[in-house]
Scaffold this active site. Structure first.
Site, mmCIF file in Angstrom:
data_model
loop_
_atom_site.group_PDB
_atom_site.id
_atom_site.type_symbol
_atom_site.label_atom_id
_atom_site.label_comp_id
_atom_site.label_asym_id
_atom_site.label_seq_id
_atom_site.Cartn_x
_atom_site.Cartn_y
_atom_site.Cartn_z
ATOM 1 N N ARG A 169 44.623 37.533 34.751
ATOM 2 C CA ARG A 169 44.537 36.452 35.858
ATOM 3 C C ARG A 169 44.577 34.945 35.196
ATOM 4 N NH1 ARG A 169 45.580 40.642 37.155
ATOM 5 N NH2 ARG A 169 44.892 42.012 38.593
ATOM 6 N N SER A 219 41.283 39.579 46.689
ATOM 7 C CA SER A 219 40.358 39.894 45.924
ATOM 8 C C SER A 219 39.448 38.431 45.306
ATOM 9 C CB SER A 219 40.644 40.700 44.357
ATOM 10 O OG SER A 219 39.825 40.889 43.549
ATOM 11 N N GLU A 290 38.454 34.688 41.417
ATOM 12 C CA GLU A 290 39.873 34.871 41.263
ATOM 13 C C GLU A 290 40.568 33.951 42.112
ATOM 14 O OE1 GLU A 290 42.816 38.550 42.029
ATOM 15 O OE2 GLU A 290 41.228 39.041 40.610
#
Length: 300
Positions: A169, A219, A290
């Site tokens: 990420r 998420s 995230e």
């Protein structure tokens, strides 16, 4: 007429003043922005950035992994949804940053180019996915990148895969705040039926496990290490369904925070901090978000 508005219009962009970003984020939260700018192509995006050289701005893809404050923001937001051209070059594909991932996956299926099936159902844009190196089910978009065109210091440049860092990420683009315009991606030939079956399987799994029926920003937390599953950790604390105001930890998947209809930015932020505190107390693990957060017109 407002001078910036007029200049952006002349640059080839559609412009809306005082547009609510809650209409443009998947979690349905976000205050009004002074200018919402919709460039019609890469060239108008370039010109818009020149117009805004002395005015704060942010880039938005499809707003699917984004949480924005409720208060008005005195900034411009350049939304790339109209940069959505795809061009096939053998086993390589040139794709613009605003293209929805789902549309790219369907295009690849028709072209019988395999590999990106895991991304079918990820609701973001190609640019946003590359920016954060989005992934699922063991795959990451960075694996397929050959080169990426970015705007840097007012110039268009291509970065080859050898010049690009991709992590979990994370990416060069995220670290250096580069504006992605296009990407060259490489795939392998695969039968359409095989690609379709994989895509349907991944979509079925998403529908079974993720709260796709309620607004969310996807998420919320990064996995701190490979063997630590955030959703399961939150569930083990008995927090499924826990809510603050209109924000709720999903009863379907504890790694998601959903908007039950009246959630505010503060509700979600308080819930994020509550979860981080509880996980730290129980597991000694610091959770990082995230989801991208805009607060006071800047990334949080």
């Amino acid at each position: 007429m407002d001078k910036i508005f007029e200049s952006l219009y002349k640059a080839g962009c559609d412009v809306r003043m005082f547009e609510k970003l809650s209409c443009h984020t998947s979690i349905k939260i976000g205050g009004r922005v002074k200018y919402l700018v919709l460039p019609n192509d890469v060239f108008s995006l370039e010109r818009a950035i020149t117009v805004l050289k002395d005015f704060p701005f942010q880039i938005m893809g499809l707003g699917t992994n984004l949480l924005v404050q409720d208060e008005d923001l005195d900034i411009a937001v350049l939304k790339t949804e109209r940069l959505n051209q795809i061009e096939i070059k053998g086993e390589k594909v040139l794709v613009e940053s605003g293209t929805p991932l789902k549309r790219l996956c369907l295009f690849l299926m028709e072209a019988e180019l395999g590999g990106l099936e895991f991304a079918y159902g990820i609701p973001g844009s190609v640019g946003g996915a590359i920016f954060m190196n989005a992934g699922a089910y063991g795959g990451e978009i960075g694996e397929f990148i050959e080169a990426v065109e970015v705007l840097k210091d007012g110039r268009k440049i291509w970065l080859s895969k050898n010049e690009i860092f991709f992590g979990y990420r994370d990416s060069t683009f995220k670290r250096e705040k580069l504006i992605i315009t296009r990407a060259m991606m490489s795939f392998k030939k695969e039968k359409k039926e095989t690609i379709k079956a994989k895509m349907e399987d991944y979509m079925r799994r998403r529908l079974e496990k993720q709260p796709l029926d309620l607004p969310s920003a996807g998420s919320v937390f990064k996995r701190p290490r490979e063997d630590f599953y955030v959703g399961k950790a939150i569930e083990s604390l008995g927090l499924k369904g826990y809510r603050i105001g209109g924000a709720q930890i999903s009863e379907k998947h504890a790694g998601f925070i959903v908007n039950t209809g009246s959630a505010t930015f503060d509700d979600v932020m308080k819930l994020i901090e509550f979860v981080r505190k509880k996980v730290k107390e129980k597991y000694g693990v610091e959770l990082e978000t995230e989801v991208e957060i805009w607060w006071n017109g800047r990334q949080w």
